[in-house]
Design a protein around this motif. Structure first.
Motif, PDB file in Angstrom:
ATOM      1  N   THR A 184       4.632   0.095  -3.060  1.00 53.10           N
ATOM      2  CA  THR A 184       3.827   0.677  -1.982  1.00 53.10           C
ATOM      3  C   THR A 184       4.555   1.773  -1.206  1.00 53.10           C
ATOM      4  O   THR A 184       3.949   2.445  -0.380  1.00 53.10           O
ATOM      5  N   ASP A 185       5.856   1.920  -1.459  1.00 58.01           N
ATOM      6  CA  ASP A 185       6.678   2.882  -0.708  1.00 58.01           C
ATOM      7  C   ASP A 185       6.691   2.574   0.785  1.00 58.01           C
ATOM      8  O   ASP A 185       6.861   3.462   1.624  1.00 58.01           O
ATOM      9  N   ASN A 424      -0.300  -1.668  -4.126  1.00 57.32           N
ATOM     10  CA  ASN A 424      -0.549  -0.282  -3.747  1.00 57.32           C
ATOM     11  C   ASN A 424      -2.043  -0.015  -3.552  1.00 57.32           C
ATOM     12  O   ASN A 424      -2.426   0.822  -2.725  1.00 57.32           O
ATOM     13  N   LEU A 425      -2.889  -0.727  -4.282  1.00 62.82           N
ATOM     14  CA  LEU A 425      -4.325  -0.596  -4.068  1.00 62.82           C
ATOM     15  C   LEU A 425      -4.705  -0.985  -2.641  1.00 62.82           C
ATOM     16  O   LEU A 425      -5.556  -0.345  -2.004  1.00 62.82           O
ATOM     17  N   GLN A 426      -4.063  -2.029  -2.151  1.00 64.13           N
ATOM     18  CA  GLN A 426      -4.336  -2.461  -0.780  1.00 64.13           C
ATOM     19  C   GLN A 426      -3.966  -1.351   0.212  1.00 64.13           C
ATOM     20  O   GLN A 426      -4.696  -1.088   1.189  1.00 64.13           O
ATOM     21  N   LEU A 435      -7.119   1.493   8.363  1.00 61.78           N
ATOM     22  CA  LEU A 435      -6.572   0.182   8.692  1.00 61.78           C
ATOM     23  C   LEU A 435      -5.063   0.224   8.488  1.00 61.78           C
ATOM     24  O   LEU A 435      -4.528   1.196   7.951  1.00 61.78           O
ATOM     25  N   SER A 436      -4.372  -0.824   8.878  1.00 61.79           N
ATOM     26  CA  SER A 436      -2.915  -0.844   8.774  1.00 61.79           C
ATOM     27  C   SER A 436      -2.461  -1.082   7.334  1.00 61.79           C
ATOM     28  O   SER A 436      -2.730  -2.151   6.765  1.00 61.79           O
ATOM     29  N   PRO A 437      -1.748  -0.135   6.717  1.00 58.40           N
ATOM     30  CA  PRO A 437      -1.255  -0.360   5.355  1.00 58.40           C
ATOM     31  C   PRO A 437      -0.227  -1.479   5.288  1.00 58.40           C
ATOM     32  O   PRO A 437      -0.168  -2.224   4.292  1.00 58.40           O
ATOM     33  N   VAL A 438       0.590  -1.631   6.332  1.00 58.04           N
ATOM     34  CA  VAL A 438       1.583  -2.707   6.343  1.00 58.04           C
ATOM     35  C   VAL A 438       0.896  -4.070   6.342  1.00 58.04           C
ATOM     36  O   VAL A 438       1.266  -4.987   5.590  1.00 58.04           O
ATOM     37  N   LEU A 439      -0.137  -4.214   7.177  1.00 60.36           N
ATOM     38  CA  LEU A 439      -0.856  -5.483   7.254  1.00 60.36           C
ATOM     39  C   LEU A 439      -1.470  -5.850   5.911  1.00 60.36           C
ATOM     40  O   LEU A 439      -1.348  -6.991   5.452  1.00 60.36           O
ATOM     41  N   PHE A 440      -2.098  -4.891   5.241  1.00 64.04           N
ATOM     42  CA  PHE A 440      -2.833  -5.251   4.033  1.00 64.04           C
ATOM     43  C   PHE A 440      -1.948  -5.325   2.796  1.00 64.04           C
ATOM     44  O   PHE A 440      -2.264  -6.045   1.844  1.00 64.04           O
ATOM     45  N   ALA A 441      -0.829  -4.632   2.803  1.00 64.38           N
ATOM     46  CA  ALA A 441       0.152  -4.863   1.740  1.00 64.38           C
ATOM     47  C   ALA A 441       0.717  -6.277   1.868  1.00 64.38           C
ATOM     48  O   ALA A 441       0.851  -7.007   0.881  1.00 64.38           O
ATOM     49  N   ALA A 442       1.031  -6.669   3.110  1.00 66.93           N
ATOM     50  CA  ALA A 442       1.526  -8.027   3.346  1.00 66.93           C
ATOM     51  C   ALA A 442       0.466  -9.070   3.011  1.00 66.93           C
ATOM     52  O   ALA A 442       0.762 -10.132   2.451  1.00 66.93           O
TER      53      ALA A 442
END
Length: 512
Positions: A184-185, A424-426, A435-442
Motif C-alpha cells: 500500500t506504500d 491496495n484495493l482498500q 475516506l482514510s486509507p490508513v483505516l481501511f488498509a488496517a
C-alpha cells in the motif's frame, strides 16, 4: 502484455462481480453445504476460477497456468515450511513426553475446570503460537491439547479456530503488517497502530463469546472475572505494543502477558467448582511418555521456540542467501487496468533459511489449490473486479471493506496473503471516496483475521492433526456463522472510527 478486464460480462459491473464471485461460491458451497473435504472444495474452486478467468476475463491460458503455479509455489515455500516445522516441534514435544508434561502442568496449576483450560490454552497459549509460527500450527496444537483434557474433537477444533482470530493480524512476528505496508506504500507503523486500535476490542470480547458458546450464559456469569482478565490483559498489551513499542512483538508480548495474568489470577481467585466441567481422573493421568519428566519441562519446547524465532528475526537471518526470482513468462506480463496499466510483478522470494515446509499431504494439497486460486483471481483481474464493485457502492464500502479482508484470508488461509491481495484495493477505494486509507488498509487485515477460522487451509491442518480428516465441511459449517458475527462487530467499529471518532486514526486529529 495482458490488460486486465474489469467489466467483461455484458459491460455490467454487477454481472461481472457476480461471475467473478463464482470460484468463492464454489468453495463455500462444497465446504459448508455439501460438507466435502477441503481438498475437493479447493480443487472445484480452482477449476471454476480457471474457466472464468480464461473465458469471460479472456486471460491467456499460459498466463493462467503460470499464475496457478506461482501461487502453489508460494504455498509450498515459505507458508507450508513454517507449518511443517511448527508441527515437527509439536511431534517432538509429544514423543519426548514434554507435551504430556505440559498437560500435567496445566492440570496441576489451573482449576479443575475445562472452561478455564479452554481460555488459557485456546486463547492465551494459542496466541503465543500464532505470534511465533502461525499458518495453522496454533489451531492444530491447541486443539490437540484440548482433546487431551476431555473436549470432543470437533468442539476442540471449532473453539481453537474461533480463538485463532485476534492474534492473526500480528502473527509470524508481524509479517502481515509488513506486507500490508509494502503493497500500500503506507507506513507499516501507522498501519500497525490502526490495527492495534481495532482488534483489542475483539480480544476483550472473544473469551466471553467462546465460553458462552461452550457453557452458556451461566458459565459466563460464573467466570466473568477470569474472562475479563484474559481478554483485557491481551487487548491492552496488544494496543500498547502495536502503538508504542514494536509491532513485530505484539502477539508474543500480548500472549505472554495474558497467559501470566490469567494463570496468576486463577491462583488467587477461586473458580466455583462445577462437576459438569471437571477433568476426569483418566484424563488427568499423565501417560508413561511423561514419566520422570517434571511438569515445568512441558514449557521448554515452546519457550525455546519463542526465544529462537525472536533472535532469528532480530538478526535478520531469513534474508541471508535470499534469492528474488522473477516468475518466467508472468513477471510484468500483465497490466493492472485499475491501477493505470501498472505492470504486475511476479517475483518469488526464495529464502533457504526461512522459518517453515510442507505439512501433511492433504493439507499441502489444500493449501496449494487455495493459494493457486487466489493468485489466479488476482492476476486474471477477478479480484480487482470484486474490489471495484465494492468501491462503487459509495459509502456502503465502509460496510463491505472488512468483508474484503475476510474473503481474501478465507481463500488463502493467510492474513499476509490477504493483505497482498486486497490491501491496495482498500487504499484506492478509500481515496476515491475521501475516506482514510490508513483505516481501511488496517481494516483489510483486521477483517482478514475473522476469515481465518473458515479458511480451508487452517481447517485442514487442524483436522489432520486431530484425526478429523474428511470432516472439514462440518467444521466449516460450525465456524462460518461466528466468522460473520465477529466481522459485523468489526464493521460497527470501523463505522464509529471513520465517522464519529476519526481522531483515533493515526496521522489525523493529533493521533500519533
Amino acid at each position: 502484455m495482458f490488460h486486465q478486464l474489469l467489466t467483461p460480462v455484458g459491460g455490467s459491473l454487477v454481472l461481472s462481480v457476480l461471475v467473478a464471485a463464482l470460484p468463492v461460491v464454489a468453495v463455500a458451497l462444497l465446504l459448508g453445504v455439501l460438507r466435502r473435504p477441503a481438498w475437493q472444495a479447493a480443487l472445484a474452486g480452482l477449476l471454476v476460477g480457471l474457466i472464468v478467468a480464461v473465458g469471460p476475463w479472456q486471460m491467456p491460458l499460459p498466463l493462467a497456468i503460470r499464475s496457478v503455479l506461482n501461487g502453489a509455489t508460494f504455498a509450498l515455500w515459505p507458508v507450508m515450511w513454517i507449518v511443517f516445522n511448527g508441527l515437527l516441534l509439536y511431534n517432538i514435544a509429544v514423543h519426548s513426553g514434554r507435551f504430556d508434561a505440559f498437560r500435567s502442568w496445566m492440570i496441576g496449576n489451573l482449576p479443575n475446570d475445562r472452561r478455564v483450560v479452554l481460555v488459557v490454552v485456546g486463547f492465551c497459549f494459542g496466541a503465543l503460537l500464532e505470534g511465533v509460527a502461525g499458518f495453522g500450527c496454533p489451531v492444530a496444537i491447541t486443539a490437540s491439547l484440548l482433546i487431551l483434557v476431555g473436549f470432543p474433537a470437533v468442539e476442540a477444533l471449532v473453539f481453537a479456530l474461533i480463538f485463532n482470530t485476534t492474534p492473526v493480524a500480528f502473527g509470524g512476528l508481524g509479517l502481515p503488517v509488513t506486507v500490508l505496508g509494502a503493497v500500500t506504500d503506507l507506513p507499516s507503523t501507522k498501519l500497525a497502530a490502526m490495527i492495534g486500535r481495532q482488534l483489542p476490542l475483539i480480544a476483550l470480547i472473544l473469551p466471553f463469546y467462546v465460553i458462552a458458546l461452550y457453557g452458556g450464559w451461566r458459565s459466563v456469569r460464573s467466570l466473568w472475572p477470569v474472562l475479563l482478565v484474559a481478554g483485557a490483559s491481551f487487548g491492552v498489551t496488544q494496543f500498547v505494543t502495536s502503538n508504542f513499542i514494536n509491532y513485530t512483538l505484539t502477539d508474543v508480548l500480548s500472549a505472554l502477558t495474558s497467559l501470566l495474568a490469567t494463570v496468576l489470577f486463577v491462583r488467587v481467585w477461586r473458580v466455583q467448582p462445577d462437576p459438569a466441567y471437571a477433568i476426569s481422573e483418566t484424563q488427568s493421568q499423565a501417560t508413561s511418555a511423561a514419566a520422570g519428566i517434571s511438569a515445568w519441562q512441558g514449557w521448554l519446547p515452546w519457550l525455546i521456540a519463542v526465544a529462537t524465532v525472536i533472535l532469528w528475526t532480530s538478526f535478520k537471518l531469513p534474508a541471508w542467501g535470499q534469492r528474488d526470482i522473477p516468475w518466467p513468462g508472468l513477471h510484468k506480463a500483465i497490466a493492472i487496468t485499475l491501477y493505470h496499466d501498472k505492470p504486475y510483478a511476479a517475483v518469488w522470494s526464495f529464502q533457504p533459511l526461512a522459518t517453515g515446509t510442507a505439512v501433511l499431504v492433504a493439507c499441502v494439497i489444500t493449501a496449494m489449490l487455495i493459494v493457486a486460486l487466489a493468485y489466479l483471481m488476482n492476476y486474471s483481474g477477478l479480484a480487482y473486479t470484486l474490489g471495484l464493485g465494492a468501491a462503487s457502492t459509495g459509502h456502503l464500502f465502509v460496510v463491505f471493506s472488512p468483508f474484503l479482508g475476510w474473503l481474501a484470508v478465507a481463500l488463502s488461509g493467510s492474513d499476509t496473503s490477504g493483505n497482498a491481495l486486497f490491501g491496495n484495493l482498500q487504499v484506492v477505494a478509500a481515496r476515491q471516496l475521501n475516506l482514510s486509507p490508513v483505516l481501511f488498509a488496517a481494516t483489510n487485515s483486521s477483517g482478514g483475521v475473522m476469515g481465518k477460522m473458515i479458511s480451508p487451509q487452517n481447517i485442514a491442518t487442524g483436522a489432520a492433526v486431530t484425526r478429523l480428516k474428511g470432516q472439514e465441511g462440518e467444521i466449516f459449517a460450525r465456524t462460518f456463522v461466528h466468522s460473520i458475527v465477529l466481522t459485523l462487530v468489526l464493521v460497527a467499529l470501523v463505522v464509529v472510527q471513520q465517522y464519529l471518532i476519526p481522531g483515533i486514526i493515526p496521522g489525523t486529529g493529533g493521533a500519533p
